[in-house]
Design a protein around this motif. Structure first.
Motif, PDB file in Angstrom:
ATOM      1  N   ALA A 296       0.832  -1.202   0.000  1.00 16.31           N
ATOM      2  CA  ALA A 296       0.000   0.000   0.000  1.00 16.31           C
ATOM      3  C   ALA A 296       0.870   1.257   0.000  1.00 16.31           C
ATOM      4  CB  ALA A 296      -0.928  -0.009   1.207  1.00 16.31           C
ATOM      5  N   GLU A 297       1.951   1.243   0.764  1.00 13.01           N
ATOM      6  CA  GLU A 297       2.860   2.391   0.801  1.00 13.01           C
ATOM      7  C   GLU A 297       3.507   2.598  -0.561  1.00 13.01           C
ATOM      8  OE1 GLU A 297       4.999   5.676   2.184  1.00 13.01           O
ATOM      9  OE2 GLU A 297       3.230   4.680   2.965  1.00 13.01           O
ATOM     10  N   ARG A 298       3.886   1.518  -1.240  1.00 10.72           N
ATOM     11  CA  ARG A 298       4.457   1.629  -2.578  1.00 10.72           C
ATOM     12  C   ARG A 298       3.461   2.303  -3.520  1.00 10.72           C
ATOM     13  NH1 ARG A 298       6.538  -3.412  -6.176  1.00 10.72           N
ATOM     14  NH2 ARG A 298       8.454  -3.137  -5.009  1.00 10.72           N
ATOM     15  N   SER A 299       2.201   1.918  -3.435  1.00 13.30           N
ATOM     16  CA  SER A 299       1.170   2.526  -4.284  1.00 13.30           C
ATOM     17  C   SER A 299       1.031   4.013  -3.993  1.00 13.30           C
ATOM     18  CB  SER A 299      -0.168   1.827  -4.078  1.00 13.30           C
ATOM     19  OG  SER A 299      -0.101   0.500  -4.516  1.00 13.30           O
TER      20      SER A 299
ATOM     21  N   ALA B  63       4.567  10.446  -6.582  1.00 13.94           N
ATOM     22  CA  ALA B  63       5.660  10.718  -7.516  1.00 13.94           C
ATOM     23  C   ALA B  63       5.106  11.020  -8.907  1.00 13.94           C
ATOM     24  CB  ALA B  63       6.618   9.536  -7.565  1.00 13.94           C
ATOM     25  N   HIS B  64       4.060  10.318  -9.293  1.00 17.90           N
ATOM     26  CA  HIS B  64       3.433  10.559 -10.588  1.00 17.90           C
ATOM     27  C   HIS B  64       2.858  11.973 -10.652  1.00 17.90           C
ATOM     28  CE1 HIS B  64       1.183   9.766 -14.251  1.00 17.90           C
ATOM     29  NE2 HIS B  64       0.109  10.237 -13.636  1.00 17.90           N
ATOM     30  N   ARG B  65       2.209  12.411  -9.589  1.00 18.92           N
ATOM     31  CA  ARG B  65       1.643  13.759  -9.560  1.00 18.92           C
ATOM     32  C   ARG B  65       2.744  14.826  -9.640  1.00 18.92           C
ATOM     33  NH1 ARG B  65      -1.968  11.265  -5.911  1.00 18.92           N
ATOM     34  NH2 ARG B  65      -0.790  11.962  -4.105  1.00 18.92           N
ATOM     35  N   VAL B  66       3.816  14.635  -8.893  1.00 17.56           N
ATOM     36  CA  VAL B  66       4.914  15.606  -8.903  1.00 17.56           C
ATOM     37  C   VAL B  66       5.564  15.650 -10.288  1.00 17.56           C
ATOM     38  CG1 VAL B  66       7.207  16.108  -7.963  1.00 17.56           C
ATOM     39  CG2 VAL B  66       5.359  15.440  -6.435  1.00 17.56           C
ATOM     40  N   THR B  67       5.783  14.501 -10.886  1.00 15.04           N
ATOM     41  CA  THR B  67       6.399  14.452 -12.210  1.00 15.04           C
ATOM     42  C   THR B  67       5.484  15.077 -13.262  1.00 15.04           C
ATOM     43  OG1 THR B  67       7.583  12.449 -11.578  1.00 15.04           O
ATOM     44  CG2 THR B  67       7.483  12.939 -13.907  1.00 15.04           C
ATOM     45  N   THR B  68       4.188  14.876 -13.141  1.00 15.95           N
ATOM     46  CA  THR B  68       3.245  15.497 -14.072  1.00 15.95           C
ATOM     47  C   THR B  68       3.332  17.016 -13.980  1.00 15.95           C
ATOM     48  OG1 THR B  68       1.766  13.600 -13.930  1.00 15.95           O
ATOM     49  CG2 THR B  68       0.811  15.666 -14.721  1.00 15.95           C
ATOM     50  N   LEU B  69       3.398  17.551 -12.770  1.00 14.62           N
ATOM     51  CA  LEU B  69       3.545  19.001 -12.606  1.00 14.62           C
ATOM     52  C   LEU B  69       4.865  19.493 -13.187  1.00 14.62           C
ATOM     53  CD1 LEU B  69       2.126  19.433  -8.996  1.00 14.62           C
ATOM     54  CD2 LEU B  69       1.049  20.118 -11.150  1.00 14.62           C
ATOM     55  N   LEU B  70       5.934  18.714 -12.995  1.00 16.13           N
ATOM     56  CA  LEU B  70       7.239  19.085 -13.548  1.00 16.13           C
ATOM     57  C   LEU B  70       7.189  19.082 -15.073  1.00 16.13           C
ATOM     58  CD1 LEU B  70      10.219  19.730 -13.019  1.00 16.13           C
ATOM     59  CD2 LEU B  70      10.644  17.279 -13.162  1.00 16.13           C
ATOM     60  N   LEU B  71       6.569  18.065 -15.662  1.00 17.44           N
ATOM     61  CA  LEU B  71       6.441  18.020 -17.120  1.00 17.44           C
ATOM     62  C   LEU B  71       5.639  19.210 -17.641  1.00 17.44           C
ATOM     63  CD1 LEU B  71       5.817  14.249 -17.831  1.00 17.44           C
ATOM     64  CD2 LEU B  71       7.652  15.649 -18.768  1.00 17.44           C
ATOM     65  N   ALA B  72       4.570  19.564 -16.953  1.00 18.27           N
ATOM     66  CA  ALA B  72       3.772  20.720 -17.358  1.00 18.27           C
ATOM     67  C   ALA B  72       4.608  21.997 -17.300  1.00 18.27           C
ATOM     68  CB  ALA B  72       2.538  20.843 -16.474  1.00 18.27           C
TER      69      ALA B  72
ATOM     70  N   MET C 105      12.033  10.044  -9.158  1.00 22.29           N
ATOM     71  CA  MET C 105      11.065  10.679  -8.258  1.00 22.29           C
ATOM     72  C   MET C 105      10.455   9.704  -7.250  1.00 22.29           C
ATOM     73  SD  MET C 105       9.836  13.543  -7.275  1.00 22.29           S
ATOM     74  CE  MET C 105      10.272  14.656  -8.601  1.00 22.29           C
ATOM     75  N   PRO C 106      10.074   8.476  -7.637  1.00 22.62           N
ATOM     76  CA  PRO C 106       9.550   7.563  -6.611  1.00 22.62           C
ATOM     77  C   PRO C 106      10.553   7.287  -5.493  1.00 22.62           C
ATOM     78  CG  PRO C 106       8.990   6.751  -8.785  1.00 22.62           C
ATOM     79  CD  PRO C 106       9.928   7.902  -8.981  1.00 22.62           C
ATOM     80  N   LEU C 107      11.831   7.172  -5.826  1.00 26.99           N
ATOM     81  CA  LEU C 107      12.860   6.952  -4.803  1.00 26.99           C
ATOM     82  C   LEU C 107      12.942   8.153  -3.874  1.00 26.99           C
ATOM     83  CD1 LEU C 107      15.234   5.099  -3.834  1.00 26.99           C
ATOM     84  CD2 LEU C 107      16.688   6.484  -5.326  1.00 26.99           C
ATOM     85  N   TRP C 108      12.904   9.349  -4.434  1.00 22.73           N
ATOM     86  CA  TRP C 108      12.992  10.562  -3.619  1.00 22.73           C
ATOM     87  C   TRP C 108      11.763  10.706  -2.724  1.00 22.73           C
ATOM     88  CZ3 TRP C 108      14.514  13.972  -8.377  1.00 22.73           C
ATOM     89  CH2 TRP C 108      15.825  13.685  -8.745  1.00 22.73           C
TER      90      TRP C 108
END
Length: 181
Positions: free
Chosen positions: A102-105, A111-120, A155-158
């Motif tokens: 659950a924590e991995r999810s 991380a996906h949300r942060v990366t999406t904002l970075l890509l934008a 990003m997931p590692l961070w």
């Protein structure tokens, strides 16, 4: 853990990720966040040097040498973060218990949300720069996209290292002088 039996690789990785000999490096939240900050800084430095190698006119041999030197502390910081998270992102799903799964999810979603904002932000930056200059900055597009790919990968590692919790304290261990109170 799931009912699927673990392979020899799974057992060795589980043993490695739960090795507590280096626990002093990530025992507190401040140390874990310092490891993440160091990893982000080293990643940015290595990426900057790679960009310099791609865009420099001469032979930037010094940049390659500095990248090779920075790679060792980068690998150590990666190991510290993986140890702090007990291999949350390195272990296969079948080697994780329900809480870890659950924590991995949660980590991957954040991380996906942060990366999406970075890509934008990168897209907006390239569009604004191209609009002001009248042409897209082609020389910087490839290094910038490579940087975003690296950030997406790390990003997931961070996030996992930043969110890692302190180890639970054993109830059996008494503080010195606790019996005399």
């Amino acid at each position: 853990m799931t009912t699927t039996s673990l392979t020899r690789y799974d057992r060795s990785m589980l043993r490695l990720m739960n090795d507590r000999r280096a626990a002093a490096w990530y025992a507190t939240a401040a140390r874990r966040r310092l490891a993440v900050a160091a990893h982000v800084t080293l990643t940015a430095a290595i990426g900057g040097l790679m960009t310099h190698c791609l865009l420099a006119e001469g032979e930037p041999l010094w940049a390659v040498a500095v990248m090779a030197v920075l790679l060792l502390p980068w690998m150590v910081a990666t190991g510290v973060i993986n140890g702090a998270t007990r291999g949350l992102l390195e272990l296969r799903e079948r080697a994780l218990d329900e809480r870890q799964s659950a924590e991995r999810s949660r980590v991957l979603a954040r991380a996906h949300r942060v990366t999406t904002l970075l890509l934008a932000a990168v897209v907006v930056t390239l569009l604004i720069t191209g609009g002001v200059a009248g042409d897209a900055p082609k020389a910087y597009a490839a290094p910038l996209l490579i940087a975003v790919l690296v950030v997406h990968w790390l990003m997931p590692l961070w996030v996992a290292g930043w969110r890692a919790q302190d180890e639970p304290v054993d109830d059996d261990v008494l503080e010195p002088g606790a019996l005399g109170r």
